[in-house]
Structure formats: C-alpha cells, structure tokens
Design an enzyme around this catalytic site. Structure first.
Site, PDB file in Angstrom:
ATOM      1  N   TYR A  79      82.088   9.922  73.802  1.00  0.00           N
ATOM      2  CA  TYR A  79      83.503  10.297  73.763  1.00  0.00           C
ATOM      3  C   TYR A  79      84.335   9.375  72.880  1.00  0.00           C
ATOM      4  O   TYR A  79      85.552   9.534  72.804  1.00  0.00           O
ATOM      5  CB  TYR A  79      84.082  10.333  75.175  1.00  0.00           C
ATOM      6  CG  TYR A  79      83.603  11.533  75.959  1.00  0.00           C
ATOM      7  CD1 TYR A  79      82.281  11.612  76.388  1.00  0.00           C
ATOM      8  CD2 TYR A  79      84.450  12.582  76.268  1.00  0.00           C
ATOM      9  CE1 TYR A  79      81.817  12.697  77.099  1.00  0.00           C
ATOM     10  CE2 TYR A  79      84.002  13.673  76.986  1.00  0.00           C
ATOM     11  CZ  TYR A  79      82.689  13.723  77.395  1.00  0.00           C
ATOM     12  OH  TYR A  79      82.239  14.812  78.101  1.00  0.00           O
ATOM     13  N   LYS A 111      69.408   7.224  81.064  1.00  0.00           N
ATOM     14  CA  LYS A 111      68.263   7.813  80.350  1.00  0.00           C
ATOM     15  C   LYS A 111      67.588   6.681  79.572  1.00  0.00           C
ATOM     16  O   LYS A 111      67.370   6.766  78.358  1.00  0.00           O
ATOM     17  CB  LYS A 111      68.771   8.939  79.431  1.00  0.00           C
ATOM     18  CG  LYS A 111      67.695   9.800  78.815  1.00  0.00           C
ATOM     19  CD  LYS A 111      67.036  10.759  79.771  1.00  0.00           C
ATOM     20  CE  LYS A 111      65.962  11.569  79.050  1.00  0.00           C
ATOM     21  NZ  LYS A 111      65.109  12.347  79.969  1.00  0.00           N
ATOM     22  N   ASP A 134      68.137  13.639  83.895  1.00  0.00           N
ATOM     23  CA  ASP A 134      67.539  14.955  84.117  1.00  0.00           C
ATOM     24  C   ASP A 134      67.016  15.082  85.549  1.00  0.00           C
ATOM     25  O   ASP A 134      67.152  16.137  86.185  1.00  0.00           O
ATOM     26  CB  ASP A 134      66.427  15.230  83.085  1.00  0.00           C
ATOM     27  CG  ASP A 134      65.481  14.048  82.902  1.00  0.00           C
ATOM     28  OD1 ASP A 134      65.937  12.891  83.008  1.00  0.00           O
ATOM     29  OD2 ASP A 134      64.284  14.269  82.670  1.00  0.00           O
ATOM     30  N   ASP A 172      80.103  13.770  83.201  1.00  0.00           N
ATOM     31  CA  ASP A 172      80.839  15.017  82.971  1.00  0.00           C
ATOM     32  C   ASP A 172      79.973  16.214  83.373  1.00  0.00           C
ATOM     33  O   ASP A 172      80.389  17.090  84.143  1.00  0.00           O
ATOM     34  CB  ASP A 172      81.211  15.090  81.481  1.00  0.00           C
ATOM     35  CG  ASP A 172      82.080  16.285  81.158  1.00  0.00           C
ATOM     36  OD1 ASP A 172      82.718  16.824  82.075  1.00  0.00           O
ATOM     37  OD2 ASP A 172      82.122  16.693  79.981  1.00  0.00           O
ATOM     38  N   ASP A 175      80.265  18.784  86.958  1.00  0.00           N
ATOM     39  CA  ASP A 175      80.447  20.245  86.951  1.00  0.00           C
ATOM     40  C   ASP A 175      79.333  20.914  87.752  1.00  0.00           C
ATOM     41  O   ASP A 175      79.568  21.861  88.511  1.00  0.00           O
ATOM     42  CB  ASP A 175      80.452  20.790  85.515  1.00  0.00           C
ATOM     43  CG  ASP A 175      81.828  20.710  84.871  1.00  0.00           C
ATOM     44  OD1 ASP A 175      82.609  19.810  85.242  1.00  0.00           O
ATOM     45  OD2 ASP A 175      82.140  21.543  83.999  1.00  0.00           O
TER      46      ASP A 175
END
Ligand code: GGG
Length: 332
Positions: free
Chosen positions: A126, A168, A202, A226, A230
């Site tokens: 971002y 990750k 993941d 983010d 959701d």
C-alpha cells in the site's frame, strides 16, 4: 471533561446513506456527542481537486475521531488522484486497522465466531510505489521493523489469550521474516502470558474458511489483513455487517468494511449495520465508553433477532427503517 466530537465523512456512494444513520445511533447512546461534517472521496476530488481536503484532515486531527463511509476510486490512474482512505491513513498515521468478526443472530451467520483481525495499515504494497518501463511494472512492498513493532504492540494489547501471526515467510523470508520476528519479540516483551502461533497466509485463509471458531486475534501485514478480513466477514453474516476502525496515536477513523456499492447507491436500501457497529468501535477504542459500545452491539443483535433486515439480508427494510429497528431495540 471536553465534549466528545465526531467528524462525519460520508464519502461516496452508500457512504452518504449509512453514515447519517450511524450518527443517529451514536447520538442516542451519547447525547452530548458533537457532530461536524467533512468531505473526502472521489466526489470531493471532483469538487476540490483533492480526495481529502486539508480542512478535513484538520477537523479529524482536532476531534481525534471520525466516521468515514466509503470511497469509490476509478480503476484507472487519474492524474493527481489518490484514494481518500489511503490518504487519511497515511496523513494521520492510522497504523492499525482493527476488524472484529462476531457471530450475529442470523440464519447465515456462523455461531461461536469471535475473532479480531489486526492489520498493519501504512506499508506493505500500500505504499503505492509502482514503476513501469512499459513492459515490466514493479510495485514496492515495504516492511519496516518500526511499523511491525507498533502493530505487534496493538495486537498484543488487544488479544485475549492467543495471537496468530500471519505471514508468507517461506516465499518472502526477509520482509515477512522481519514482520514475524519483530511481532514475536514485541509480544514476548509486552504480553508474555499470551500464546503465540503463526500461519502462512494461505493456510490462515483455509482455516478461516473452515474453522473460524479456532481463532482469537490475528495480526497481519497490510494486504493479507485486507483480504483475510473480507473473507472472515462472511461469518458475521456478510460485508453489510462488518465494522472496522483505523487507529493512530490520539486519532481514529472508523469505517464499515464495505465499499461504496454503486449498484445500490441512492436507493435508500443499503445496510447501515456495518456503519453503526463501526460507531460502537469509536465508543470502545476512542471514548473508552464500553457501556455505549455494548449497548449498540446488543441493540443490533436484538434488532436482527426480531427479524429486521435490509435487502442484502433477505428483507425489505430501508436504510432508515433498519436504523429505526436498532433505535427501538436501544429503547431510544
Ligand atoms: N469503507 C471502506 C471502503 O470504502 N472500501 C472501498 C475501498 O477501499 N476502495 C478502495 C478505494 O477506492 O480507494
């Protein structure tokens, strides 16, 4: 004691419809609350040439609290435009994005989910630094020890018994390794009582989709947080019900997780619950008014239990009628 002040920033699309309704609920639980209005978003850019006018930033800094609705950014690059919410997060250094997911009494909500996603809010992908030579585009993804440490401190403070660090580091051992190791060190120092584990992003997505009840608090770099929040919002009954708050030092901007929903904007049928619950987060984290926060959350649960529903929940209530149902449950 000074009068608490809230800056209302409806923004674009359904933000214009849900923010005033959330303000009605906040005024019912905090009658002394002083409200001021300010502009931000794509509409503000078209009117003023900036997505967040300096007067809006000044108003938020002064009040220390804002409720933002939604922003609709164009999917192509527009000279001079930067997303309003990204601008506010960076200009006000709103470094922690806190997104609770609680089961709500709805047929499609999953029971026994009560988790918190703490998302680093200022860096990662971002930072918005993309370069191109016409054939290859490179996007910078920045992770710093400083930002990882401060988000670690927020997560350590908010977690109840267990904190899951999402990363990750098998693919990005230097950047995500720094995030993970810094958060671990901060948690060990500030909350030695907390159980800490870690998951690849993941794998975290898989477990959030399969067994969300297993989670207490998750902390994640910006983009992972983010996406996961959701995903997790499904469990509270949908995006129309998911609240969030962006926290900095002495300043906060609450906002529903949902966007501007151009397909239903202007019809008066948007679900105001995510904005109303975002107002509850302001009560809890900014004004330290836990009884007001709990009263709002309980009233939302009661209204839903009584069958109040906007079209996204399979009902027919308008935005205003849904708010009326919450106010009735509050006894207001
Ligand atoms: N209330 C959150 C919101 O408006 N989300 C939409 C969003 O972040 N869009 C990206 C952008 O348009 O800047």
């Amino acid at each position: 004691m000074t009068t608490p002040t809230l800056v209302l920033i409806p923004g674009d699309g359904i933000g214009q419809e849900v923010v005033p309704e959330a303000a009605r609920v906040l005024q019912a639980v905090m009658p002394a609350l002083h409200l001021v209005e300010a502009e931000a978003g794509w509409g503000a850019f078209q009117r003023h040439g900036v997505s967040v006018p300096p007067a809006t930033l000044d108003a938020i800094r002064q009040a220390g609290a804002a409720l933002f609705g939604a922003v609709q950014s164009p999917a192509r690059k527009v000279a001079g435009y930067r997303s309003a919410i990204l601008t506010m997060r960076q200009a006000l250094d709103l470094y922690a994005n806190v997104r609770p997911v609680h089961s709500l009494p709805l047929p499609n909500a999953r029971p026994h989910v009560n988790l918190l996603i703490v998302r680093e809010n200022t860096e990662g992908l971002y930072v918005g630094e993309e370069t191109s030579d016409g054939e290859t585009v490179t996007a910078q993804r920045r992770i710093t020890r400083r930002a990882s440490a401060r988000i670690g401190r927020v997560a350590a403070h908010l977690a109840r018994q267990r904190l899951t660090i999402v990363h990750k580091a098998n693919i990005l051992p230097v950047s995500d390794g720094l995030f993970r190791d810094t958060v671990r060190a901060v948690v060990a120092e500030t909350r030695p009582d907390l159980a800490v584990d870690e998951l690849l992003v993941d794998v975290a997505a898989y477990h959030l989709a399969r067994t969300p009840e297993r989670f207490d608090t998750l902390v994640a770099p910006n983009l992972y947080g983010d996406i996961l929040s959701d995903l997790a919002a499904v469990w509270c009954g949908g995006l129309g019900l998911a609240p969030s708050i962006n926290l900095g030092d002495g300043v906060a901007v609450a906002e529903p997780v949902h966007g501007s929903a151009p397909d239903i904007a202007g019809k008066g049928i948007a679900n105001p619950i995510a904005a109303i619950l975002s107002g509850a987060l302001l009560c809890r984290y900014v004004w330290r008014n836990e009884s007001a926060a709990s009263a709002i959350e309980q009233a939302v649960a009661t209204a839903l239990q009584r069958g109040a529903a906007t079209p996204d929940l399979g009902g027919t209530l308008s935005t205003r009628e849904m708010t009326d149902a919450v106010l009735a449950a509050l006894g207001a």
